[in-house]
Design a protein around this motif. Sequence first.
Motif, mmCIF file in Angstrom:
data_model
loop_
_atom_site.group_PDB
_atom_site.id
_atom_site.type_symbol
_atom_site.label_atom_id
_atom_site.label_comp_id
_atom_site.label_asym_id
_atom_site.label_seq_id
_atom_site.Cartn_x
_atom_site.Cartn_y
_atom_site.Cartn_z
ATOM 1 N N GLN A 172 0.825 -1.200 0.000
ATOM 2 C CA GLN A 172 0.000 0.000 0.000
ATOM 3 C C GLN A 172 0.864 1.256 0.000
ATOM 4 O O GLN A 172 0.536 2.244 -0.668
ATOM 5 N N ALA A 173 1.988 1.239 0.717
ATOM 6 C CA ALA A 173 2.890 2.393 0.737
ATOM 7 C C ALA A 173 3.459 2.648 -0.657
ATOM 8 O O ALA A 173 3.572 3.804 -1.098
ATOM 9 N N LEU A 174 3.794 1.567 -1.359
ATOM 10 C CA LEU A 174 4.318 1.714 -2.725
ATOM 11 C C LEU A 174 3.263 2.327 -3.645
ATOM 12 O O LEU A 174 3.556 3.220 -4.460
ATOM 13 N N LEU A 175 2.026 1.874 -3.513
ATOM 14 C CA LEU A 175 0.961 2.412 -4.355
ATOM 15 C C LEU A 175 0.712 3.883 -4.045
ATOM 16 O O LEU A 175 0.506 4.690 -4.968
ATOM 17 N N SER A 176 0.736 4.228 -2.772
ATOM 18 C CA SER A 176 0.523 5.634 -2.400
ATOM 19 C C SER A 176 1.637 6.517 -2.942
ATOM 20 O O SER A 176 1.387 7.635 -3.406
ATOM 21 N N ALA A 177 2.875 6.002 -2.918
ATOM 22 C CA ALA A 177 4.011 6.778 -3.417
ATOM 23 C C ALA A 177 3.934 6.979 -4.926
ATOM 24 O O ALA A 177 4.467 7.959 -5.450
ATOM 25 N N ASN A 178 3.286 6.034 -5.623
ATOM 26 C CA ASN A 178 3.187 6.118 -7.081
ATOM 27 C C ASN A 178 1.768 6.430 -7.544
ATOM 28 O O ASN A 178 1.410 6.179 -8.704
ATOM 29 N N HIS B 200 0.642 -0.040 -18.262
ATOM 30 C CA HIS B 200 1.229 0.466 -17.017
ATOM 31 C C HIS B 200 1.583 -0.736 -16.152
ATOM 32 O O HIS B 200 0.742 -1.605 -15.896
ATOM 33 N N VAL B 201 2.823 -0.782 -15.720
ATOM 34 C CA VAL B 201 3.325 -1.903 -14.935
ATOM 35 C C VAL B 201 3.540 -1.467 -13.489
ATOM 36 O O VAL B 201 4.182 -0.445 -13.232
ATOM 37 N N VAL B 202 2.988 -2.229 -12.561
ATOM 38 C CA VAL B 202 3.207 -2.004 -11.129
ATOM 39 C C VAL B 202 3.978 -3.203 -10.595
ATOM 40 O O VAL B 202 3.473 -4.333 -10.598
ATOM 41 N N VAL B 203 5.204 -2.962 -10.179
ATOM 42 C CA VAL B 203 6.043 -4.021 -9.597
ATOM 43 C C VAL B 203 5.986 -3.885 -8.083
ATOM 44 O O VAL B 203 6.344 -2.842 -7.530
ATOM 45 N N LEU B 204 5.557 -4.926 -7.418
ATOM 46 C CA LEU B 204 5.371 -4.904 -5.978
ATOM 47 C C LEU B 204 6.704 -5.123 -5.251
ATOM 48 O O LEU B 204 7.701 -5.493 -5.874
ATOM 49 N N PRO B 205 6.744 -4.886 -3.937
ATOM 50 C CA PRO B 205 8.002 -5.043 -3.197
ATOM 51 C C PRO B 205 8.638 -6.412 -3.428
ATOM 52 O O PRO B 205 7.946 -7.422 -3.570
#
Length: 380
Positions: free
Chosen positions: A34-40, A158-163
């Motif tokens: 969730q932190a990664l998504l909020s940052a992006n 659009h690519v979202v790479v998770l932790p």
Amino acid sequence: MPDALLVPETPDNDAQPFTRREIAQQPVTLRETQALLSANKAAIEAFVGPLLARPDLRVILTGAGTSAFIGECLAPWLSRELGRTVEAIATTDIVSGPTLHLRREAPTLLVSFGRSGSSPESIAAADLVDAHVDEAFHLVITCNAEGALGQRSGENIHVVVLPEATHDRGFAMTSSFSAMMLAALSILGGIDRLVPRIEAIAAAVQGVISSVEPLIADLAGRGFKRVVYLGSGPFKGLAREAALKLMELSDGALVTAFDTALGFRHGPKTIINAETLAVVFVSNDPLTRLYDLDIAQELRSDGRSGAVVVISAQPRDNAQVVIADMAGAVDADLLFPFIVPAQLFGLHVSLALGLAPDRPNASGTVNRVVQGVRIHAPGA
């Protein structure tokens, strides 16, 4: 808890150094996701926002195996939340019958889930959507930046790479499943809307991990031959994932099944005998939960099953697993703590059978990244 079922913490334990840790890390990986998504958020919403604003947009959630079941969990929930039909169609179905599932005239957002992002069907499904749909868009949610899906690029992608920690190294998908599911729920349901809920979700997952193991160890030691998971709405997909998790980690030694609370009576209930464990996921929806509780009570009253385990967020439900502080949560948020007992049960059964949970299929006929798939050209 019997000593034979304890999972050593030492990293040089060859039997299962990853699976246990990947289950246990989920409170952390959910928060990090969730932190990664909020940052992006700006970049993600710049891509997704205009698409979701289109009333003619078709949304397909896709993947194979566990990745497909993410879509099955989320599709009914997101359909209601977004006021449009969101479909869960596995890559394996798209690839084997593209003309059955794709419509050239329907603008389509394909949301692809992939732990490795390198399954042949994942790549082929994306290519088929491009070939069979005039306006195709791709949202890739993956745990591996180096995978084929993670490397895709273009104006319609659009690519979202998770932790990195979510790229599970164990055979069975655990933290990758929950992280990709959270990412899709957040992106499509509203990143800002999930922010105030993430702490409660992560805390609930941690609470289950910390409290449920004595029950799980006892159940794993009872030698059940059959296990059926039942759930309604979003929990039908979760029941399917739970059944697969046990099948994978037991190397097929246990017969597993899944169904809905109402559908179970229409034939599948014949699986119940003295060697069957039945697990019921109870919805928080006021109507749906009545049907879930009815089947749980019926199974208990029948007295034919080996055990009936109820997983609920409501303390009054006579449940063996109660998800603390989630009595007011929406069902989508319960997906995350509800799956933990099933993951741990698969792990403990695997150990009780003398298997190595990180690689339970010793024959090598089933692999962490699927092998042996030949992609055939349509019309060939």
